[in-house]
Write a protein that holds these residues in place. Structure first.
Motif, short mmCIF file in Angstrom:
data_model
loop_
_atom_site.label_atom_id
_atom_site.label_comp_id
_atom_site.label_asym_id
_atom_site.label_seq_id
_atom_site.Cartn_x
_atom_site.Cartn_y
_atom_site.Cartn_z
N ASP A 267 0.83 -6.07 8.05
CA ASP A 267 1.25 -5.62 6.72
C ASP A 267 1.03 -6.72 5.68
OD1 ASP A 267 1.98 -3.21 7.78
OD2 ASP A 267 4.13 -3.62 7.79
N ARG A 270 -2.69 -6.75 4.84
CA ARG A 270 -3.06 -5.71 3.88
C ARG A 270 -2.61 -6.06 2.47
NH1 ARG A 270 -2.42 -1.92 8.43
NH2 ARG A 270 -0.15 -2.20 8.31
N ARG A 271 -1.44 -6.67 2.34
CA ARG A 271 -0.95 -7.01 1.01
C ARG A 271 -1.80 -8.12 0.40
NH1 ARG A 271 5.37 -7.67 -0.92
NH2 ARG A 271 4.90 -7.61 -3.16
#
Length: 404
Positions: A267, A270-271
């Motif tokens: 995550d 992706r950020r």
């Protein structure tokens, strides 16, 4: 009968290079490079991650000509590996940062200079302008981070790296036991270690002891000594208050390729991509931050799946063989990085020691490529790996009548 210490030019693998450094450096210095945190489980986990995967060779391929070239952020390098950022290299051998920079340039490899280096980014860019990248941290004073970026822009540094995995300083137990802290105290034990390694001690004393962190000298005021500069660095980093806003501000200030180092969670990967990072370095900081973290290689395929083809992935932590590099390429990395082997090489043998390390990796990777049936790195993929925990089911074709 005692054996004579091995000369680094006779080393045949990275373990030999480590042994050369162990025999040259006093324990307080060797343990700083070699050690991890807490019980050092992450160090073992980094290496164990490689054992899970086996390389599955294919034969009857003409591998007379094999190319290791790789393109990273628009620039071609001769091999898919480089040097991780490492602070205070000058403590282990005066001038080590520039020795590493020149050695990497000679082999056409990326050298990621740490902002915590002893030599300056200006000196490194003068020595190796085409292959030197620059690594920074978010600091408690954002103006220092901004000025480090300004200096990198003025020098035309090719790639900037923002390290995010050090919000607090970990408990590095070997350093605590050895007294490698600020301020460093010359205890009888430390003095005895120095006497047992006279060649290193002589260089240390001739270079006036604690080295200057040149990248930080401009922020410590006029006439600041090495201790004052080190104290400033220790005050400004780590910066536990930093958030994603730091990445946003760095992205806004830096026009070139931006790589985020220390990413482990998909995550977060992706950020980083969504906030404009061009690449990631999957890393648990060489097992020097969170001892319970998974191995970097364990997380690489998950991060690769999370970001797809939109980012260039690099990885460090635990790479000791050419086969380790091959496995990471199969799992989605475009290149790998290593710190300790390069530091061991330059500490024990100067620039020639660093070059020896690069040559070992290059030769080992070339041999692995030949045995795998790879003529270039585009052949690396997950189909070249065998997972002991989840072996694939191979389809066995029916025998032909002729075979019967």
């Amino acid at each position: 009968m005692a054996t004579r210490p091995m000369r680094i030019d006779k080393a045949i693998n990275i373990h030999d290079v480590r042994d050369c450094a162990r025999r040259y450096l006093p324990r307080i210095a060797f343990d700083f490079i070699d050690g991890g945190v807490d019980g050092e489980a992450a160090l073992a986990r980094n290496r164990a991650a490689f054992d899970r995967w086996k390389l599955l060779p294919r034969y009857l391929v003409d591998v007379s000509d094999r190319s290791q070239t790789v393109t990273l952020f628009g620039h071609e390098y001769s091999s898919p590996f480089g040097v991780s950022p490492m602070g205070i290299a000058g403590f282990f051998r005066p001038g080590a940062d520039l020795m590493l920079a020149r050695a990497a340039a000679k082999f056409d490899l990326p050298y990621l200079m740490s902002s915590a280096s002893c030599d300056s980014i200006e000196a490194a860019m003068d020595a190796a302008p085409k292959t030197t990248w620059f690594q920074i941290y978010g600091t408690r004073n954002p103006e220092i981070t901004a000025d480090l970026i300004r200096r990198a822009r003025a020098l035309d540094v090719r790639v900037l790296i923002l390290t995010i995995d050090t919000p607090v300083m970990a408990k590095r137990e070997r350093n605590l036991r050895n007294g490698f802290t600020r301020p460093m105290k010359m205890t009888p034990g430390v003095i005895l270690q120095g006497l047992s390694r006279p060649a290193w001690t002589m260089r240390y004393l001739q270079s006036s002891g604690i080295p200057m962190m040149e990248n930080w000298r401009p922020y410590a005021g006029e006439n600041a000594n090495a201790g004052t500069v080190a104290d400033l660095y220790g005050t400004e980093t780590p910066a536990p208050e930093q958030t994603w806003e730091v990445l946003k501000s760095v992205r806004k200030a830096w026009p070139g390729p931006l790589v985020v180092k220390g990413v482990m969670h998909p995550d977060d990967a992706r950020r980083c991509r969504d906030l404009g990072a061009d690449g990631l370095i999957v890393s648990n900081h060489g097992g020097r931050q969170l001892d319970s973290a998974p191995g970097s290689l364990d997380m690489l395929p998950l991060v690769a799946d999370a970001v797809g083809d939109g980012m260039e992935l690099l990885i460090d932590s635990g790479f000791r063989r050419g086969s380790d590099i091959a496995k990471a390429l199969c799992l989605g990395a475009k290149a790998t990085l290593f710190g300790r082997p390069a530091m061991f090489g330059v500490a024990a043998g100067g620039q020639a020691g660093a070059e020896k390390v690069f040559d070992i990796y290059r030769q080992e990777l070339s041999l692995v490529m030949g045995m795998m049936g790879w003529t270039d790195l585009s052949a690396a993929g997950r189909e070249s790996l065998f997972d002991l925990a989840n072996p694939p089911g191979f389809t066995t074709p029916a025998r032909s009548r002729a075979a019967e």
